[in-house]
Design an enzyme around this catalytic site. Structure first.
Site, short mmCIF file in Angstrom:
data_model
loop_
_atom_site.label_atom_id
_atom_site.label_comp_id
_atom_site.label_asym_id
_atom_site.label_seq_id
_atom_site.Cartn_x
_atom_site.Cartn_y
_atom_site.Cartn_z
N ILE A 29 -5.51 3.62 7.22
CA ILE A 29 -6.90 3.61 6.80
C ILE A 29 -7.51 2.20 6.86
O ILE A 29 -8.72 2.05 6.92
CB ILE A 29 -7.05 4.21 5.37
CG1 ILE A 29 -8.46 4.77 5.16
CG2 ILE A 29 -6.65 3.23 4.30
CD1 ILE A 29 -8.78 5.96 6.01
N HIS A 92 7.59 4.27 5.43
CA HIS A 92 6.68 4.45 6.56
C HIS A 92 6.91 3.35 7.58
O HIS A 92 7.18 2.20 7.23
CB HIS A 92 5.22 4.48 6.12
CG HIS A 92 4.80 3.32 5.27
ND1 HIS A 92 5.12 3.22 3.92
CD2 HIS A 92 4.10 2.20 5.56
CE1 HIS A 92 4.62 2.10 3.43
NE2 HIS A 92 4.01 1.45 4.41
N HIS A 94 5.13 1.25 10.49
CA HIS A 94 3.86 0.85 11.08
C HIS A 94 4.04 0.73 12.60
O HIS A 94 4.91 -0.03 13.05
CB HIS A 94 3.43 -0.54 10.59
CG HIS A 94 3.09 -0.63 9.13
ND1 HIS A 94 1.80 -0.58 8.65
CD2 HIS A 94 3.88 -0.82 8.04
CE1 HIS A 94 1.80 -0.72 7.34
NE2 HIS A 94 3.05 -0.87 6.93
#
Ligand code: 5GP
Length: 129
Positions: A29, A92, A94
């Protein structure tokens, strides 16, 4: 429950680019660069090296496929990869389309409109195999 589990559960929206039973990938985001994508295991685990070796390998396989879709979609020198997790304690990866080292430094950010995020996610999803 992490913010990413809320995304996985559909409780908050995301710009999804790929999904299977075990993983989801969606646009960051607050991207370092256009196409900055997060690949997330649906099983909520805090640190990447707390995953089993099989879970880790499966995450890397899924990330590879997402990276290939990014390469097809975004003009860039290469796809950078990093794992941090200091902000969101849910594993996560990237994946960042980069042209310079600055694109990997989580300082310069790119602003995209809702329409640009939607369009970008669709283009990447169409290139995901
Ligand atoms: P890290 O935990 O690896 O330091 O960074 C977390 C990353 O998740 C940041 O790049 C941040 O922009 C992104 N992020 C945080 N909250 C959300 C969210 O609600 N949705 C999306 N798509 N990305 C988020």
């Amino acid at each position: 429950m992490s913010i990413f589990t809320k995304i996985i559960n559909g409780e908050i929206p995301s710009y999804k680019v790929a999904e299977n039973n075990d993983f989801i990938a969606f646009l960051d985001i607050n991207p370092n660069a256009k196409g900055h994508t997060l690949v997330v295991p649906k099983k909520e685990e805090n640190k990447i090296f707390d995953l089993s070796k099989d879970e880790y390998s499966a995450l890397m396989d899924f990330s590879y496929r997402v990276a290939k879709a990014l390469e097809k979609t975004i003009a860039c020198k290469r796809i950078g990869m990093s794992v941090i997790g200091l902000e969101v304690p849910h594993v996560h990866v990237h994946l960042i389309p980069i042209n310079s080292m600055a694109d990997m430094q989580f300082q310069q950010k790119v602003k995209l409109s809702n329409d640009e995020f939607v369009e970008l996610a669709k283009l990447i999803a169409d290139n995901f195999v």
